[in-house]
Design an enzyme around this catalytic site. Structure first.
Site, mmCIF file in Angstrom:
data_model
loop_
_atom_site.group_PDB
_atom_site.id
_atom_site.type_symbol
_atom_site.label_atom_id
_atom_site.label_comp_id
_atom_site.label_asym_id
_atom_site.label_seq_id
_atom_site.Cartn_x
_atom_site.Cartn_y
_atom_site.Cartn_z
ATOM 1 N N HIS A 1 -46.753 5.136 -23.364
ATOM 2 C CA HIS A 1 -45.436 5.667 -23.722
ATOM 3 C C HIS A 1 -44.777 4.811 -24.800
ATOM 4 O O HIS A 1 -45.254 3.719 -25.147
ATOM 5 C CB HIS A 1 -44.532 5.763 -22.488
ATOM 6 N N CYS B 1 -47.947 -0.635 -17.813
ATOM 7 C CA CYS B 1 -48.116 0.471 -18.751
ATOM 8 C C CYS B 1 -48.451 -0.028 -20.157
ATOM 9 O O CYS B 1 -48.404 -1.220 -20.436
ATOM 10 C CB CYS B 1 -46.850 1.335 -18.795
#
Length: 481
Positions: A405, A421
């Protein structure tokens, strides 16, 4: 040209030498054949025999070795040097001579696995008359058997830098094409890192081969030779390669999306637009005229491959996909996938051994898991706006709490600050979002990629016109940031 190092090439076999001896017996005045036989003897350590062949080769030996004949003195060589320089400055003589050497050199087994064979159609060296041999039909048959066709007027083939064997194989492939019809083929140099080939929008052609049906030969122009005096050809090659690079990326994205759909759902729609829907059916993020055209071509190729194979539908589909990816007109032969290197903080978009993009990313150190995943969800503005913690794009990995992301902390890129992440800069994650479909494989490991970034200039970024309603207002994302 002759190889710089024998270490890069296989040793000559007795079969090779026997072939050349037979050829010289039939063509005792062929100086090029004498030169090549001399190279064989030299590699075998038989310098005396090599010198005899070089003396018979005469000016051919001098042109390529740039030294006097073994039987000449330095003074005698100096007297003829001016004539040799004029020969080198003659573009037509030079390129034809190079062509002759390359073709003969390849055909007698310089390529690993190659076998000795005579050229399927004659070439002419500098100063010789155009050939009148009537064996052109044989070259056409050879071209068809090699999988080549004349459907495309212009084609390009990647050649890894500093790999003489690959260069020779590519040249042989070009020469295997029939001279029937007019075409141009380019060899495009691509830099390498270990086993990776590094794609970019600044690739350039190093050689142009152009057929001349009227004169029944192939003309070769070494585009990077400073003495080639070929500015017009260089400009045309640059223009073609630039368009070829962009068209290749469009087809790569189209083929990857079709492959992902077939392998996940057993089928794929007949139009690109049916893949580019709103969330959660946004297999791809949007559309463009270029990718729609590419997908139409790819889908037709796939459907043609499936038809007539009803015994095993699954095997028929895989066979059709294999056919799509074996298209000789494309440099890419495998679907897009993502590779993440935890050591170097890099995320690469790759096809086979070609790195298409290589972005700098932020990770979470040991908190970032290693292994294989798939992109199972794509969402625009996962926090409700492009300025949230997860930026303007997010892609869930295997329905987990891990994702690729964006970020509102750009200074964390290149560092281990996340909870696991993969963080990306906005322009990078938006390009990635447009390139890879749902179903893309993601591999995370250590010491996998080069540090060298591979990111095009802003105007050459891969972008699609975003389909509306790709956000998911019904969910609050709690990825591990």
């Amino acid at each position: 040209m002759p190889p710089e190092s024998d270490a890069k090439h296989p040793q000559w076999t007795e079969k090779d030498q026997a072939y050349m001896k037979q050829y010289i017996e039939a063509h005792p005045d062929n100086r090029m054949a004498w030169y090549l036989l001399g190279k064989q003897y030299e590699r075998s350590g038989e310098q005396g025999k090599a010198n005899y062949c070089y003396n018979q080769a005469g000016e051919i030996y001098k042109a390529f070795e740039n030294v006097p004949l073994p039987s000449e003195t330095v003074e005698e060589w100096a007297k003829k040097r001016e004539e040799q320089e004029k020969l080198r400055r003659s573009r037509r003589s030079l390129v034809r001579l190079i062509l002759f050497v390359l073709l003969f050199f390849i055909m007698i087994g310089a390529i690993p696995g190659g076998q000795a064979s005579a050229p399927s159609w004659p070439m002419k060296a500098a100063g010789e008359q155009a050939p009148s041999d009537k064996r052109v039909g044989k070259s056409k048959a050879a071209a068809i058997s090699n999988g080549e066709s004349n459907e495309a007027a212009q084609q390009a083939f990647l050649v890894p830098a500093s790999d003489d064997g690959a260069y020779a194989a590519a040249v042989k492939r070009v020469f295997g094409t029939s001279v029937d019809g007019e075409w141009k083929k380019y060899l495009v140099n691509i830099p390498t890192y270990d086993s990776w080939w590094l794609w970019s929008h600044s690739l350039h052609a190093i050689l142009q081969a152009e057929s001349s049906e009227e004169m029944n030969h192939i003309m070769v122009t070494p585009l990077q030779d400073p003495k080639c005096n070929c500015g017009e050809e260089q400009e045309q090659a640059s223009s073609f390669v630039s368009g070829w690079i962009q068209a290749s990326e469009q087809r790569l994205v189209a083929k990857s999306a079709l492959t992902a759909m077939v392998r996940r759902h057993g089928t794929s729609p007949n139009e690109w637009g049916k893949l580019a829907k709103g969330y959660p059916s946004n297999v791809v993020s949007g559309t463009s005229t270029e990718v729609e055209t590419a997908y139409d071509s790819v889908y037709k190729q796939y459907k043609d491959g499936v038809q007539g194979k009803k015994a095993d539908p699954k095997a028929a589909k895989e066979h059709a996909l294999k056919r799509v990816w074996s298209d000789q007109s494309d440099p890419f032969r495998e679907p897009l996938r993502i590779v993440v290197d935890k050591k170097r903080h890099r995320l690469a978009v790759v096809s086979g051994n070609i790195i298409v993009r290589n972005y700098k990313v932020g990770l979470g150190g040991k908190r970032t898991p290693e292994g294989r995943f798939q992109i199972t969800e794509k969402v625009v503005d996962p926090n409700g706006s492009s300025t949230g913690d997860f930026g303007s794009r997010g892609m869930t990995l295997s329905d987990s709490l891990y994702a690729i992301h964006g970020t509102n902390e750009p200074d964390s890129i290149g560092k281990d600050r996340s909870l696991g992440c993969i963080r990306m800069l906005r322009e990078d994650v938006e390009e990635l979002f447009d390139m890879v479909p749902i179903g893309t494989e993601v591999s995370i490991g250590t010491d996998l990629l080069p540090e060298q970034p591979i990111v095009p200039d802003t105007e050459k970024r891969y972008r699609l016109d975003l389909t509306p309603k790709q956000d998911n207002p019904k969910k609050i994302y709690r990825w591990l940031d």
